[in-house]
Structures are given as structure tokens and as C-alpha cells.
Design an enzyme around this catalytic site. Structure first.
Site, short mmCIF file in Angstrom:
data_model
loop_
_atom_site.label_atom_id
_atom_site.label_comp_id
_atom_site.label_asym_id
_atom_site.label_seq_id
_atom_site.Cartn_x
_atom_site.Cartn_y
_atom_site.Cartn_z
N HIS A 130 63.35 64.90 69.15
CA HIS A 130 63.03 63.97 70.25
C HIS A 130 63.00 64.68 71.61
CE1 HIS A 130 62.98 60.47 67.76
NE2 HIS A 130 64.25 60.55 67.44
N ASP A 167 61.76 62.52 59.34
CA ASP A 167 62.78 61.64 59.93
C ASP A 167 62.25 60.21 59.94
OD1 ASP A 167 64.32 60.36 62.31
OD2 ASP A 167 65.32 62.29 62.05
N HIS A 169 62.48 58.31 62.38
CA HIS A 169 61.91 58.15 63.72
C HIS A 169 60.86 59.25 63.97
CE1 HIS A 169 66.08 56.48 64.02
NE2 HIS A 169 65.41 55.49 64.56
N ASP A 254 67.97 60.04 58.21
CA ASP A 254 68.11 58.61 58.51
C ASP A 254 67.03 57.73 57.89
OD1 ASP A 254 66.16 59.66 60.10
OD2 ASP A 254 67.02 59.03 62.00
#
Length: 262
Positions: A130, A167, A169, A254
Site C-alpha cells: 500500500h 492480497d 486488498h 488476509d
């Protein structure tokens, strides 16, 4: 030597995000514990990254703005925690540990390129995908995988690097860093819509990099069969066409069905 490297250092546990934070030292403790319980650890080549190399900041600033590096160093607190955004915290050891995380991924790249390792798993903290070129976000301080991609190109003279990100995200930072670069292909498999709001299928890169980003957003609840289908139908043709010299994987934990955030 045909060997899988395991990059880890106890200092990675010193990045203190506080009680209850999803990105905690317990994640790495669980990885190490499981490898030891199954006996797999004995089959791995353990690599403990040493002190940051003298030119580490030069490699970090290949993808991050110099002001980002100095800002993190300046904001690292002597005691307690400092908040970079609503989700991203730094403790007194966080800056030093973040440098060691980058050092760990570069050490893995060096080991593979030298032929000492066939491949490697980097169990490092803080995570990275990120982190934008100019700011920390989403638990991430430095974009470890992006720094390593550029390092492979400029230190080891590789022409084409692929980043595969699974991921839950989307890796906004990694995509944005390379979205105009046709020498780094970014592939992401993620849940959408979800934080950080990027990663639509029509985000395919810009300028010279158009067509070198492939996002495969999925709705919640997709399982192994759906993932394998995407890998076979979307990822495999891209790998065959791009012919990367090196593949880096942003291995998100995740997307697991028991993760509380997805």
C-alpha cells in the site's frame, strides 16, 4: 545449491503496532511456529538479514521520494507510537525495522541471483504494497516488493520483472509506482470493492505502461476454484507473453476465510 530461502529476523517483531492491531508480530510468530512444528524449517535455508547496506537509502529512493524516507525517520517516536494515518502506526523501532525488512527482500534477491537459492519466502514486517512513492498507508511504510523489483533491474540488470499480488486488498502503491513502466508487469487478484478503493479491471496502466497492469477484482466469498481459474485463464497467458526474468509475489494472508477484515 537448490534451496528455498527463509528470510526472517527477530527484530521484525519489534515493529509495535499496539494491542488489537491486525498487523501484529503474532503473524510472523505463527509462521515460524508452523514451519517448526511440521519440520519444514529444517529444509529451508535460514537467512537473517544483517545491518542495512550503506547504499540502502539509494535503493529505497529508486521508488520512493527522498522526502518520504526522511519523513519516516523524523516521525519515528522515541517512545509510544506515532500515527501516519488512521491505520498505520510507528513505534520507536519501526523505522529501523522497516529498513531491515527492505534489506531482507534485497538479500533474498541477491541469493537467488547468485545461485545460492532457487527461491525464497520473505517473512518480513512491516508489509509494503500500500505504500505510495510519497507516503505510508495501510500498515505499510516502504514498498518492499517495488524496491526489490527496481533493485533486480538496476543491480542485477534484469529487463522484465513481474509482480503477482494476491492480497485481499489491492496493492495501490505498487500499481501506481509502475503504472507507466512497461518493464514491470503488475498483476493483482483482490476483493472489490474494498479498501483502498483502487484495482478496477479497467485500470491497465498509463502511457508506455498501458497494458502492463492487470487487475482481477473478485466479489467476496470466492474460493480456491475461482482463484485457480483466474490463474489459469488470466495469469498464465500474461506470463507466457511477458516472459519475465524474475517473479515477485506479494503474498497476502488476509484473503483467508477466517480473516476478520475481509
Amino acid at each position: 545449491m537448490n534451496s528455498t530461502g527463509f528470510i526472517y529476523h527477530p527484530d521484525y517483531l519489534l515493529h509495535d503496532t499496539g494491542g488489537g492491531h491486525p498487523e501484529s508480530p503474532v503473524r510472523l510468530k505463527a509462521v515460524v511456529k508452523r514451519l517448526e512444528e511440521t519440520g519444514l524449517m529444517k529444509r529451508l535455508t535460514m537467512i537473517h538479514p544483517g545491518p542495512p547496506r550503506p547504499d540502502l537509502s539509494d535503493w529505497i529512493t529508486q521508488v520512493h521520494q527522498p522526502g518520504h524516507l526522511s519523513r519516516l525517520e523524523r516521525m519515528c517516536p522515541e517512545t509510544g507510537t506515532a500515527r501516519m494515518d488512521a491505520d498505520t502506526l510507528m513505534s520507536s523501532e519501526s523505522y529501523r525495522v522497516a529498513l531491515k525488512a527492505v534489506e531482507g527482500t534485497l538479500a533474498a534477491a541477491d541469493g537467488i541471483m547468485a545461485g545460492r537459492l532457487t527461491n525464497a519466502f520473505c517473512a518480513v514486517r512491516p508489509p509494503g504494497h500500500h505504500a505510495e512513492s510519497d507516503r505510508a498507508m495501510g500498515f505499510c511504510l516502504f514498498n518492499n516488493v517495488a524496491i526489490t523489483a527496481r533493485y533486480l533491474q538496476r543491480r542485477h540488470r534484469l529487463s522484465r520483472v513481474m509482480i503477482i499480488d494476491w492480497d485481499v486488498h489491492h496493492g495501490n502503491g505498487t500499481q501506481h509506482i509502475f503504472e507507466e513502466d512497461p518493464t514491470v508487469f503488475y498483476f493483482s487478484l483482490h476483493q472489490f470493492p474494498l479498501y483502498p478503493g483502487t484495482g478496477r479491471a479497467d485500470e491497465r496502466g498509463r502511457g508506455a505502461g498501458e497494458g502492463y497492469t492487470l487487475n482481477c477484482p473478485l466479489p467476496p466469498g470466492q474460493g480456491d476454484d475461482e482463484y485457480i481459474s483466474v490463474f489459469e485463464k488470466s495469469l498464465r497467458p500474461v506470463i507466457e507473453a511477458f516472459r519475465p526474468n524474475f517473479i515477485l509475489i506479494s503474498a497476502g494472508f488476509d484473503a483467508h476465510r477466517d480473516d476478520p477484515l475481509a
